[in-house]
Design a protein around this motif. Structure first.
Motif, PDB file in Angstrom:
ATOM      1  N   SER A 199       0.819  -1.203   0.000  1.00  0.00           N
ATOM      2  CA  SER A 199       0.000   0.000   0.000  1.00  0.00           C
ATOM      3  C   SER A 199       0.859   1.262   0.000  1.00  0.00           C
ATOM      4  CB  SER A 199      -0.959  -0.007   1.177  1.00  0.00           C
ATOM      5  OG  SER A 199      -0.238   0.044   2.379  1.00  0.00           O
ATOM      6  N   VAL A 200       2.042   1.214   0.569  1.00  0.00           N
ATOM      7  CA  VAL A 200       2.952   2.351   0.552  1.00  0.00           C
ATOM      8  C   VAL A 200       3.403   2.629  -0.887  1.00  0.00           C
ATOM      9  CG1 VAL A 200       5.186   3.198   1.356  1.00  0.00           C
ATOM     10  CG2 VAL A 200       3.722   1.927   2.916  1.00  0.00           C
ATOM     11  N   ILE A 201       3.672   1.604  -1.642  1.00  0.00           N
ATOM     12  CA  ILE A 201       4.084   1.770  -3.043  1.00  0.00           C
ATOM     13  C   ILE A 201       2.956   2.383  -3.859  1.00  0.00           C
ATOM     14  CG2 ILE A 201       4.730   0.511  -5.120  1.00  0.00           C
ATOM     15  CD1 ILE A 201       6.279  -1.413  -3.341  1.00  0.00           C
ATOM     16  N   ILE A 220       0.566   4.342  -2.743  1.00  0.00           N
ATOM     17  CA  ILE A 220       0.451   5.754  -2.337  1.00  0.00           C
ATOM     18  C   ILE A 220       1.545   6.591  -2.995  1.00  0.00           C
ATOM     19  CG2 ILE A 220       0.647   7.321  -0.364  1.00  0.00           C
ATOM     20  CD1 ILE A 220      -0.708   5.166   1.337  1.00  0.00           C
ATOM     21  N   ILE A 221       2.755   6.082  -3.042  1.00  0.00           N
ATOM     22  CA  ILE A 221       3.862   6.809  -3.673  1.00  0.00           C
ATOM     23  C   ILE A 221       3.591   6.987  -5.163  1.00  0.00           C
ATOM     24  CG2 ILE A 221       6.303   6.669  -4.298  1.00  0.00           C
ATOM     25  CD1 ILE A 221       6.799   5.350  -1.574  1.00  0.00           C
ATOM     26  N   ILE A 222       3.094   5.961  -5.826  1.00  0.00           N
ATOM     27  CA  ILE A 222       2.785   6.062  -7.265  1.00  0.00           C
ATOM     28  C   ILE A 222       1.673   7.077  -7.501  1.00  0.00           C
ATOM     29  CG2 ILE A 222       1.830   4.799  -9.229  1.00  0.00           C
ATOM     30  CD1 ILE A 222       3.384   2.341  -8.231  1.00  0.00           C
ATOM     31  N   VAL A 223       0.634   7.063  -6.688  1.00  0.00           N
ATOM     32  CA  VAL A 223      -0.481   8.020  -6.828  1.00  0.00           C
ATOM     33  C   VAL A 223       0.029   9.441  -6.621  1.00  0.00           C
ATOM     34  CG1 VAL A 223      -2.645   8.793  -5.774  1.00  0.00           C
ATOM     35  CG2 VAL A 223      -2.285   6.359  -6.234  1.00  0.00           C
ATOM     36  N   VAL A 224       0.848   9.651  -5.611  1.00  0.00           N
ATOM     37  CA  VAL A 224       1.400  10.986  -5.347  1.00  0.00           C
ATOM     38  C   VAL A 224       2.251  11.449  -6.522  1.00  0.00           C
ATOM     39  CG1 VAL A 224       3.011  12.271  -3.880  1.00  0.00           C
ATOM     40  CG2 VAL A 224       1.280  10.794  -2.843  1.00  0.00           C
ATOM     41  N   LEU A 225       3.087  10.559  -7.063  1.00  0.00           N
ATOM     42  CA  LEU A 225       3.925  10.928  -8.216  1.00  0.00           C
ATOM     43  C   LEU A 225       3.074  11.263  -9.442  1.00  0.00           C
ATOM     44  CD1 LEU A 225       6.907   8.412  -7.887  1.00  0.00           C
ATOM     45  CD2 LEU A 225       6.930  10.877  -7.487  1.00  0.00           C
TER      46      LEU A 225
END
Length: 126
Positions: free
Chosen positions: A2-4, A6-11
């Protein structure tokens, strides 16, 4: 995992925001460039008209005073700027004309002046 995500969505959101910001900045630059072009064209037209008038010995101060007087006769609005936009120099002096754009706080309009001997004024009745 889930952290990955979130990072992809933010990017992805960051890329979208930067793209939109770049597009807006590009449009603003294009608008400024268009405005600058209009100003340059207007200044070139004015310079050309001034050169023609100066070459023919017409006094700009006399022309401007006549344009202001003609405008004041038809409108109480204060003149903000006068632009000499066209000079018509026909043989002799009785058919000479000068076209001014009068700019005020409420808009602009054109004033046509014709030469009557040594003085300038608006055309008389036809």
């Amino acid at each position: 995992m889930s952290v990955i995500v979130i990072i992809i969505v933010v990017l992805v959101l960051l890329v979208i925001l930067l793209s939109v910001g770049g597009f807006v900045a590009s449009q603003r630059r294009a608008e400024r460039g268009h405005d600058d072009l209009l100003v340059a064209v207007r200044e070139a037209d004015q310079a050309l008209a001034l050169a023609q008038a100066g070459d023919r010995g017409w006094e700009r101060g006399v022309l401007e005073a006549a344009a202001r007087e003609a405008f004041a006769a038809r409108s109480p609005v204060e003149v903000r700027e006068l632009m000499l936009v066209q000079v018509v120099d026909r043989p002799g002096t009785e058919e000479d004309q000068a076209l001014f754009r009068v700019i005020t706080d409420v808009g602009s309009e054109e004033i046509l002046l014709v030469r009557h001997g040594d003085t300038w004024g608006t055309p008389g009745p036809l």
